[in-house]
Design a protein around this motif. Sequence first.
Motif, PDB file in Angstrom:
ATOM      1  N   GLN A   1      27.325 111.442  45.919  1.00 45.97           N
ATOM      2  CA  GLN A   1      27.717 111.067  44.566  1.00 45.97           C
ATOM      3  C   GLN A   1      28.198 109.621  44.475  1.00 45.97           C
ATOM      4  O   GLN A   1      28.310 109.089  43.383  1.00 45.97           O
ATOM      5  CB  GLN A   1      28.768 112.030  44.025  1.00 45.97           C
ATOM      6  N   CYS A   2      28.463 108.989  45.616  1.00 46.97           N
ATOM      7  CA  CYS A   2      28.829 107.565  45.579  1.00 46.97           C
ATOM      8  C   CYS A   2      27.766 106.752  44.880  1.00 46.97           C
ATOM      9  O   CYS A   2      28.060 105.784  44.185  1.00 46.97           O
ATOM     10  CB  CYS A   2      28.945 107.000  46.994  1.00 46.97           C
TER      11      CYS A   2
ATOM     12  N   TYR B   1      30.580 118.288  42.517  1.00 41.75           N
ATOM     13  CA  TYR B   1      29.711 117.969  41.393  1.00 41.75           C
ATOM     14  C   TYR B   1      30.505 117.968  40.083  1.00 41.75           C
ATOM     15  O   TYR B   1      30.420 117.029  39.294  1.00 41.75           O
ATOM     16  CB  TYR B   1      28.569 118.988  41.322  1.00 41.75           C
TER      17      TYR B   1
ATOM     18  N   HIS C   1      32.855 115.077  39.805  1.00 41.05           N
ATOM     19  CA  HIS C   1      32.137 113.867  39.422  1.00 41.05           C
ATOM     20  C   HIS C   1      31.830 113.886  37.930  1.00 41.05           C
ATOM     21  O   HIS C   1      32.064 112.899  37.223  1.00 41.05           O
ATOM     22  CB  HIS C   1      30.848 113.776  40.230  1.00 41.05           C
TER      23      HIS C   1
ATOM     24  N   ASN D   1      31.747 106.100  35.888  1.00 42.67           N
ATOM     25  CA  ASN D   1      30.784 105.562  36.840  1.00 42.67           C
ATOM     26  C   ASN D   1      30.610 104.072  36.590  1.00 42.67           C
ATOM     27  O   ASN D   1      30.035 103.671  35.585  1.00 42.67           O
ATOM     28  CB  ASN D   1      29.434 106.265  36.682  1.00 42.67           C
TER      29      ASN D   1
ATOM     30  N   LYS E   1      34.636 113.187  35.419  1.00 42.05           N
ATOM     31  CA  LYS E   1      35.076 111.809  35.259  1.00 42.05           C
ATOM     32  C   LYS E   1      34.186 111.053  34.284  1.00 42.05           C
ATOM     33  O   LYS E   1      34.570 110.015  33.767  1.00 42.05           O
ATOM     34  CB  LYS E   1      35.028 111.114  36.621  1.00 42.05           C
TER      35      LYS E   1
ATOM     36  N   GLN F   1      27.830 107.017  41.241  1.00 48.48           N
ATOM     37  CA  GLN F   1      29.141 106.585  40.770  1.00 48.48           C
ATOM     38  C   GLN F   1      29.261 105.065  40.753  1.00 48.48           C
ATOM     39  O   GLN F   1      29.732 104.478  39.785  1.00 48.48           O
ATOM     40  CB  GLN F   1      30.224 107.187  41.661  1.00 48.48           C
TER      41      GLN F   1
END
Lengths: 1057, 140
Positions: free
Chosen positions: A656-657, A884, A887, A715, A890, A660
């Motif tokens: 997920q980086c 998930y 993430h 993100n 956010k 993001q």
Amino acid sequence: MSKRVYPTDPNNMLVQQQQQQQQQQQQQMQGGGFPPMPMQQQQQQYQHNQPPQVGQVSLAQPTGYSSYGVGQPTPPTTQMISPPPPQQQNNNTTYPPSTNNYTPTAPPPVAATPTAAAAAPTTVSTSKRQYVVDADNSAMLSNAMGNLNVNNSSNHQYPTTTTTTPSNPQPTGYPTSPTTYPVASNPMPPTTQQQQQPYGYPVASNPTMPPTPTPPTTTTVSNPTPTYPVASNPIPPTTQQQQQQPYGYPQQQQQQPVQGYQQAYPQQQQYQQPQQYQQQQQYNNIQPMPNPMQMATQPVSNVPYHQAPTPSHQYTEQVVPTPENLCPKSYMRMSMNAIPHQASTLSKIHIPLGCTIHPFANDEANPIPVISSTIVRCKRCRAYINPFISWMDGGGRWRCNVCDMINDTPQDYFSPIDLTTGKRADINTRPELVRGCAEFLATSEYTIRGPQPPSYFFVIDVCYESIVSGMLNCAIESIKASLDNMPGDSRARIGILTFDDSLHFYNLKSSFGRPKMYVVTEMDNIFVPPYEEFLVNLKESRTIIDSCLDLIKQMERKTQKVESCLGSALKAALQICQGVGGKIVVLQSYIPRGPFGKLPIREFQSVLGTKKETQLLQPQDAGDFYKDLGLACSSHHLSVDLFLFATGYVDVASLQCLPQITGGELFYFPAFIASRDGQTFAANLMHTLTRPTGWESVMRVRTSRGISTNVYHGNYFLKSSDLLSLPTVDADKSFTLQMGISDTITSKYVAIQTALLYTHSCGERRVRVLTVSVPVVHTFPELFKYADIAVVTSLISKMAIDKALASSLSDAREAIANKCVDILTAYKSTLSSGAASSSSVTLSPQTPKLLLPESLKHLPLYVVAMVKNIVFTSKATNPDIRAYFMHRMKVVDLTSCLNFFYPQFYSLLRTAQQTDQTTGEPLPSTSIVPTTLKLSSDQLSRAGIFILVNGFAIYMYVGEACPPQTVFDVFGCDFASLDPMTFQGLSIFDNEQSRYARKVIEMARANYSEYQRIILVKSNDRQLNPEFTSLLIEDRTLEGGSYYEFILQLQQRIQKN
Amino acid sequence: MYELSTTGFDYTMLLALLSSGVLLAIVVYELLLLTDLEGNDINSIEFCKKYNKFIMPEYIVQAVFTVWFLVTFRFVLFLLNAPVLYYHFQRYQTRTHKNDPTKVYSHTSKMGNHLMLKLVFYMVMFFIYLFVLLFNFFSD
């Protein structure tokens, strides 16, 4: 269809009934069913902290502009649905001057010309104003404003307008005295009514509505003859009007210089934007009568600006934030609509200070005007010009509201100040000075290179699993389907790369006739064949792209490979796209293996529920590859959308980086099966490819001195301390900014300005500027009163996610509960005894000591919901799924965030009560609005069908005792043959029950951009039924106590403190 | 108390003195980078690249000398250095020793405090080494 804003209050039906009763009582008390006084209605709109009656409402209604009532989370749309007939009459009686056009008996007040009157109801812009002031309550208002520390600074300019000026600083939704009017005793300030009150505003007193003599423009339509306050002052009875008339208004002498200006500066006309102001021009044309003011005052020609009677260095008054001039809440929303003046106060009340920024929100009610004139910015802080600046020297200079710097107005931007209003004469041709949201066309100095074409590069995993699960087919079909609707028309570019344990490049040069494929098997050192046709223009190569997609579909059927070298593929994609920028869409089926970016599988079963679980939610060391890659992508204006389809562990936390950092989006389909998830995936992929997108963008938030920006959630990549680099930005990305107070604030208002510089898909570089101005207050009750529960909840959840990642999930749960206790304890301790009864609410008769501010009365409910939510729950949860949702939480907008914590719960069956109120006949299915139910199993019955909508999926609960006929009507089969595994959606049957069910589901889907698949839960299903009941968060579940228990506990803890 | 009982020219102390000088230089450099970052003179990626280069050398030098003090029975000096060694070890263990460009802005102020503390510590150590060196040199 605008988004629904809120979850329902569990008691909403009750509350509503109560209020209706109250209202009736009130009307009786006032005799003869007379309406409450307008001011009261007014008041109630501000304080209307009505629980969001979403269920009934926003499904069916496009959310109108709600009042800016702070802490009022939902637009009061209920009222729109059923404005009781008497209210309409009230309207006429209480607003005689304004509605005289509708009631022929009332004498027309002053020079309101019939045409103007006719034109007035058509204007929408004025209809949203809600505050009404009369002479009687002006004193009260000024008291209230005194509390607010808002100065009636306008007096020096309008010495004669004493009766009306106090309304001036009255920001809608901002303070009025809390004690005067009971909270929400009248729940019916319907929006429809508001629209019928175009005249509801004292002209002279309202700085946003300048009665500019010429050029009259859209917003002035409601004041057809520029200077007549009386027509616009709705409340006072006619006698009062007459009294006011002589002195209530600026004198004609004061008008003179204005005339002069107009002579001297005729060029204002050229700034008019015809398309936007057509309506107004029509109005100009049809106005038959000469303007009496113009006749009375002879234009004084050749009066240069410097000789104007304006005293030098005189400021125009500071513009008061109102719903009309603030940036709409859909774009930017503060957690507190009044800000404390010092840090100690803020830390004492414990309410987190912050705002959500949703720059690309789909808000059809408030489109952002595009402005092509000069971009005026402050010399020092580089803030953009906005409605809240103040003018000096008659318009020659302006004072920045962000940094207080005094700037010269550029020559071509100059316009004199209209003395009667304190506004620029050309204000109506300058949308950026009217409303806090505007979009400027940027000049070449805002660009570092030519505008980037919208570009999509697909990186598709073609391993065994992708083919077996049906992902590849599904993906190719949806890519094909969206090729025609991609943004950017003829400029869009497309490229494709597939990979398993080797990379397959496709040369899509249009002259080739068919695609050429290059296979690179050397993985240690990425080699991209030296051709430039891997990213081609969509329009030119359309046929070849189609044949390429077909080719991929056919060719890969034979693959048996299970190696997936995502890292290498991404590196190659970066090399191909780095000159262009745009979006990389990655479809990935396995945990990455291969020489680059290999992620070891982390064992998680044994650590679930322990402190070590946190580590599983954080990127592992091997995941640094993706972080570095993300940084490289970000610096080349590339964003990565990642779709994960793994059956097993895929390490979402590490992957997920990538989205993001690059401002992309993450989708995760655990154990993807095309027959079940295919529709969801296709819908999401197509939405990703076709939504309006801004490219190579950067965003910066500027704040007044004293306010510091601490943390951003969302993100993005922080390029420098306050510059967010967002390679792409669209409606599904929102940002949450946590702020603090670093210095004591001395000014009356603080400004927060977001500027987003982006390339539009059509190739224009634009700056979207969103400005919010918030009053500074010094008293605690006001701070609580103007808190916004939606943003507060969202901020608390985001802070808790950070906390969970930094320490542990149990700490995060505790932090959430503690925050609630802290806020309520602070409220209790700052509450003065007198104010307690009027502005506080209790949640239950059993907890009389638990007092909550009206604005935050749903906080405990959300706290319970959050603690039990999959993001924070103590239940053993697959770390992939948890990562998930962490993430997603956010990134998603406010609505989705809140609805994920507190889902909507509807019965899918029509009930007997749903009949037309007047005729008593059953309504047709299509016009019934479903009611949200309390999230508790009390509401659930085995004889019903229910849906629960959380923004990511729709859970459909079918009870086994449901009448067979009903089940057959809705599903077309009997209960026993319903299969959750193959259930796709409701088929179309021609009966009322089915129509209603389909309509409800359609509405539920329309509120979210993310496609929600239906998960069928049968009441006798051993596996899904517990999952469903755990979503009923008001009950006692394995994860925690019930809502009621929590309230009791809360009362105890607060009393202890 | 072996520190002050050596006689003659103490080469360990001389090296320790030099090393603490190097550590001081590194910390000052890091502080300068940090102020650059706060002033937006360099971006976060560049900052982390430059900063992270010096983290491991600093940790290693500090660790080597701490261990060396233990081996040569200079317990006072060892005890003075041990907390910092432990702190470094912790940072390394939790993988927080390197700066992450995506998060660096959220803890610049914390980092500044850490660096200032380290600066003070290394400076104090510098003068202690100097004192021990000179004391031993002139003690006979």
